[in-house]
Design an enzyme around this catalytic site. Structure first.
Site, PDB file in Angstrom:
ATOM      1  N   GLU A  82       0.911  -1.201  -0.004  1.00  0.00           N
ATOM      2  CA  GLU A  82      -0.066   0.089   0.016  1.00  0.00           C
ATOM      3  C   GLU A  82       0.774   1.405   0.191  1.00  0.00           C
ATOM      4  O   GLU A  82       0.656   2.275  -0.659  1.00  0.00           O
ATOM      5  CB  GLU A  82      -0.969   0.168   1.228  1.00  0.00           C
ATOM      6  CG  GLU A  82      -1.518   1.191   1.211  1.00  0.00           C
ATOM      7  CD  GLU A  82      -1.930   1.746   2.715  1.00  0.00           C
ATOM      8  OE1 GLU A  82      -1.638   2.863   3.127  1.00  0.00           O
ATOM      9  OE2 GLU A  82      -2.363   0.687   3.489  1.00  0.00           O
ATOM     10  N   HIS A  83       1.894   1.180   0.948  1.00  0.00           N
ATOM     11  CA  HIS A  83       2.841   2.321   0.834  1.00  0.00           C
ATOM     12  C   HIS A  83       3.586   2.567  -0.591  1.00  0.00           C
ATOM     13  O   HIS A  83       3.712   3.671  -1.115  1.00  0.00           O
ATOM     14  CB  HIS A  83       3.820   2.097   1.856  1.00  0.00           C
ATOM     15  CG  HIS A  83       3.248   2.585   3.360  1.00  0.00           C
ATOM     16  ND1 HIS A  83       3.992   3.547   4.203  1.00  0.00           N
ATOM     17  CD2 HIS A  83       2.409   2.157   4.090  1.00  0.00           C
ATOM     18  CE1 HIS A  83       3.299   3.560   5.282  1.00  0.00           C
ATOM     19  NE2 HIS A  83       2.442   2.788   5.085  1.00  0.00           N
TER      20      HIS A  83
END
Length: 459
Positions: A82-83
């Site tokens: 996600e990052h």
């Protein structure tokens, strides 16, 4: 559930090629609140909810992947990814991504849960094409550069440290472990210091390729949007990235199964030098697909869902033993958790736990009073509607409903189901859930004699 098909698009063209299929899932009055779904041949699903009266739109992409899809060595990979999807694509740098949304006054973020991940942007309706292009580019064109993996590792380790420094947050991870053990659902979404340090670029890239196929994705947009326009813009963005190459693909089905949680009477204590002791007393709940969830929602509201709830009144208002005390239920595809949280002075732990246990036992035995039932139904009905007053909440509702249930329920239908909950339904679910022997998770500076007494709360 309310659903009907529009005979607007055939499954195949005259040449036998698969084409898009569009359905109206919820028909609003004069088009307001209408929810439509288009399924592309690649398996990508695109849903919209139309609200012409607002000037904003929220666009999101939901991925059918969460921390429960990780092996022990991959714990934290979903959140790590996600990052990384914000760190750059073949078309944009990390600065380009953030600057594009900042320049129009929008907001962009993402979140990772145990069973899904969501990326979204909220903008003015006139800037929706930009939001679609940026978010779709992130999901389909991430480069997952090795240098970014190394740089972001430090950020994630700081996030883990931040969580560890907040015992009121950390105790929920401990409770998941207490109830579910060293299983995918029992492990922390963020991963651990060891697992995050052990993740490499190739592992994360393989995870990305496996779980971000169009069949695993649901696109959702809500606000002043036009369905056909959104479908065209999303299709163009995915095609530009080469992400719609498959033929007649079938979207992944909602998770299912039956995972029994048999943990009872287990106690886990993390002894730390904190000002408060943070406790969760809880037991197995029910899956999110269980029809008893409506009665459990009403029960949860009455027991610990507000200032008039039993736990708030008994623990805080009458005795002043805690500032924060509440109950909650978490439903997964195949199981659930029900818990009571309280933060109190270490010297008051046993008094708080006894009151909470007594209230759980009494409600399991007797159910709710008529007044509690009426008040809880009213509170839950009102909060359900008020929680859907912005386009972000609407996007979350239609996206999560599609991913988790493959169907939509109108607000009126939800209210009708809440308001039809009966005393017998509440008594039954209270007996089934609260009547179980609980387990306990505690973070705080408990002395040996205090720790030795914790078993009393789960006896």
């Amino acid at each position: 559930m309310t659903s009907r098909d529009d005979v607007t698009t055939a499954r195949t063209s005259s040449e036998g090629r698969a084409v898009a299929r569009t359905q109206t899932l919820l028909a609003g009055e004069n088009g307001i609140g209408t929810v439509r779904r288009t399924t592309l041949p690649s398996g990508l699903r695109i849903l919209t909810e139309t609200l012409p009266s607002v000037r904003s739109a929220t666009f999101g992409i939901w991925a059918h992947v969460g921390s429960r899809d990780e092996t022990p060595t991959l714990n934290g990979a979903t959140h790590y990814l996600e990052h990384l999807l914000f760190k750059g694509t073949r078309r944009r740098s990390a600065l380009d991504i953030s600057a594009a949304i900042d320049a129009v006054g929008g907001e962009m973020n993402a979140f990772t849960a145990k069973e899904y991940t969501c990326y979204y942007a909220r903008v003015l309706d006139t800037d929706l094409p930009l939001a679609i292009d940026v978010v779709c580019d992130m999901l389909t064109g991430s480069v997952i550069d090795a240098a970014d993996v190394d740089a972001e590792r430090g950020v994630i380790l700081e996030e883990i440290a931040m969580t560890e420094d907040d015992p009121g947050d950390c105790v929920h991870d401990l409770f998941s472990h207490t109830m579910l053990g060293d299983t995918p659902l029992g492990r922390p979404v963020l991963g651990t210091v060891d697992t995050v340090n052990g993740l490499g670029r190739d592992q994360i890239a393989r995870f990305y390729k496996k779980h971000y196929d169009p069949t695993h994705l649901v696109v959702a947009a809500a606000g002043n949007v036009d369905h056909d326009t959104v479908v065209r813009q999303v299709s163009d963005a995915f095609e530009q990235a080469g992400a719609l190459t498959r033929g007649d693909a079938t979207p992944i089905a909602p998770r299912s199964g039956s995972k029994a949680i048999r943990t009872a009477g287990r106690v886990e204590l993390l002894n730390r030098k904190t000002e408060q002791a943070h406790v969760i007393l809880g037991m197995p709940g029910i899956p999110r697909t269980d029809d008893r969830r409506w009665a459990l929602g009403v029960l949860n509201t009455a027991l610990g869902g507000g200032m008039s709830s039993r736990l708030f009144q008994e623990v805080r208002e009458k005795r002043g033993l805690a500032y924060s005390v509440y109950s909650y239920n978490s439903g997964f595809a195949d199981c659930g958790l029900f818990g009571v949280y309280a933060g109190c002075r270490p010297s008051q732990v046993h008094d708080v736990l006894k009151i909470c246990r007594d209230e759980l036992d009494q409600v399991a035995r007797d159910g709710l009073t008529d007044e509690e039932l009426r008040r809880a139904i009213g509170q839950l009905s009102g909060s359900t509607v008020l929680g859907l007053e912005d386009t972000g909440a609407l996007m979350n509702r239609i996206g999560k409903s599609e991913l988790c249930w493959a169907d939509q329920m109108s607000v009126d239908d939800m209210l009708a189901r809440i308001q039809s909950v009966t005393p017998d339904e509440v008594r039954e679910v209270a007996r089934d859930v609260l009547g179980q022997r609980p387990s306990l998770s505690v973070i705080g500076p408990l002395k040996d004699k205090q720790a030795a007494r914790l078993d009393e709360a789960v006896a």
